[in-house]
Design a protein around this motif. Structure first.
Motif, short mmCIF file in Angstrom:
data_model
loop_
_atom_site.label_atom_id
_atom_site.label_comp_id
_atom_site.label_asym_id
_atom_site.label_seq_id
_atom_site.Cartn_x
_atom_site.Cartn_y
_atom_site.Cartn_z
N ARG A 72 0.83 -1.21 0.00
CA ARG A 72 0.00 0.00 0.00
C ARG A 72 0.86 1.25 0.00
N ARG A 73 1.86 1.29 0.84
CA ARG A 73 2.71 2.48 0.94
C ARG A 73 3.51 2.72 -0.34
N VAL A 74 4.10 1.67 -0.88
CA VAL A 74 4.87 1.81 -2.12
C VAL A 74 3.93 2.18 -3.27
N GLY A 75 2.74 1.58 -3.31
CA GLY A 75 1.77 1.90 -4.36
C GLY A 75 1.38 3.37 -4.34
N LEU A 76 1.09 3.91 -3.16
CA LEU A 76 0.74 5.33 -3.07
C LEU A 76 1.93 6.22 -3.44
N HIS A 77 3.13 5.80 -3.07
CA HIS A 77 4.33 6.57 -3.47
C HIS A 77 4.47 6.58 -4.99
N LYS A 78 4.26 5.44 -5.64
CA LYS A 78 4.34 5.37 -7.10
C LYS A 78 3.31 6.29 -7.74
N LEU A 79 2.09 6.27 -7.24
CA LEU A 79 1.05 7.14 -7.79
C LEU A 79 1.46 8.60 -7.67
N HIS A 80 2.02 8.98 -6.53
CA HIS A 80 2.48 10.36 -6.35
C HIS A 80 3.58 10.69 -7.36
N ALA A 81 4.50 9.77 -7.57
CA ALA A 81 5.57 9.98 -8.55
C ALA A 81 5.01 10.12 -9.97
N TRP A 82 3.87 9.51 -10.23
CA TRP A 82 3.24 9.58 -11.55
C TRP A 82 2.30 10.77 -11.69
#
Length: 152
Positions: A31-41
């Motif tokens: 969940r944390r890595v997924g939200l970080h990826k979305l922010h990076a995108w």
């Protein structure tokens, strides 16, 4: 004679794919890595689109809890399509686990848990937030896919 300039829209499809241990810590990390990826995108933290992506956490928790096979991980795959003038941006969330015999109900067939139950609401959240979702067979196991149409 010169051609009229047409606006160019980004067409880069971004994909993230990673395996996590089928544990509560693995689900939390996904969940944390997924939200970080979305922010990076370009999907900012705490935006409506980012909040809707709590689907990542629900599906990861289900994979770690109900789809767990000893010695096997679960996989998170995120795909982000930027859209254009005619199509909305699209976020596809896929969580795969190795336990195919424990298949969850599909869209429209998710029952609410009994009053006072401590669990059983994850797929209700997915059904409420996702624009589309489905359960797909995989060898071995299954994949739960949810799609979100994001505002421009």
């Amino acid at each position: 004679m010169e051609a009229l300039a047409q606006p160019q829209y980004p067409v880069t499809v971004r994909v993230f794919n990673h395996h996590y241990p089928a544990t509560p810590q693995g689900a939390r990390l996904a969940r944390r890595v997924g939200l970080h990826k979305l922010h990076a995108w370009g999907v900012p933290y705490l935006s409506d689109a980012s909040e809707s992506a709590l689907i990542i956490g629900e599906l990861a928790a289900n994979a770690a809890t109900h789809g767990r096979v000893p010695g096997r991980d679960f996989a998170l795959r995120l795909s982000y399509m930027p859209g254009g003038p005619e199509a909305p941006r699209l976020l596809r969330i896929e969580v795969s686990d190795a336990r195919g015999e424990r298949r969850p109900p599909g869209p429209g067939a998710v029952a609410a848990p009994d009053d006072g139950a401590d669990s059983g609401r994850g797929l209700l959240i997915v059904e409420a937030l996702a624009d589309r979702w489905e359960v797909l067979d995989r060898n071995p196991g299954k994949t739960v896919r949810a799609e979100l149409d994001l505002p421009g």
